[in-house]
Design an enzyme around this catalytic site. Structure first.
Site, PDB file in Angstrom:
ATOM      1  N   CYS A  36      61.810  62.976  19.073  1.00  0.00           N
ATOM      2  CA  CYS A  36      60.480  62.941  19.689  1.00  0.00           C
ATOM      3  C   CYS A  36      59.824  64.328  19.671  1.00  0.00           C
ATOM      4  O   CYS A  36      60.304  65.250  20.329  1.00  0.00           O
ATOM      5  CB  CYS A  36      60.647  62.425  21.120  1.00  0.00           C
ATOM      6  N   CYS A  39      58.582  65.618  23.017  1.00  0.00           N
ATOM      7  CA  CYS A  39      59.753  66.011  23.811  1.00  0.00           C
ATOM      8  C   CYS A  39      60.189  67.429  23.463  1.00  0.00           C
ATOM      9  O   CYS A  39      60.534  68.216  24.348  1.00  0.00           O
ATOM     10  CB  CYS A  39      60.919  65.055  23.580  1.00  0.00           C
TER      11      CYS A  39
END
Length: 115
Positions: A36, A39
């Site tokens: 991600c 993230c």
């Protein structure tokens, strides 16, 4: 990540429900995934948060949902990145999405002021 615990399905409950714990315990958990991009962008912000609150007796941890896929749904986490705040084993707040440090800090301080 000097003061951030790596959490997974095996140790998560031991951190959230420590044996013989006395008083109030706050655990701030960063749910992310290695694949991600938002993230990855939020990880240094979470690290900075842990450093900012290091004197506050708060436990900080990271869960990689790719390695521990059952934890996020267990607490209603539907997307990453998400910061979950637990107080005395109860989930009291979720801060979802990628955002700048000051916004996350403001949200977290607001949540922690209620404890």
């Amino acid at each position: 990540m000097h003061n951030i615990l790596s959490l997974d399905s095996d140790n998560f409950s031991n951190i959230l429900y420590p044996l013989g714990s006395q008083g109030h315990q706050t655990v701030v958990v960063y749910f992310s995934a290695s694949w991600c991009l938002p993230c990855k962008n939020m990880k240094p912000i979470f690290t900075k948060l842990s450093e900012y609150f290091q004197e506050n007796n708060i436990i900080f941890g990271i869960v990689d949902i790719a390695q521990s896929p059952t934890l996020a749904p267990q607490y209603g986490i539907k997307s990453v990145p998400t910061i979950a705040v637990f107080q005395d084993t109860r989930l009291i707040d979720i801060i979802a999405g990628e955002m700048p440090f000051n916004k996350v800090l403001m949200e977290l301080e607001k949540t922690l002021s209620k404890r």
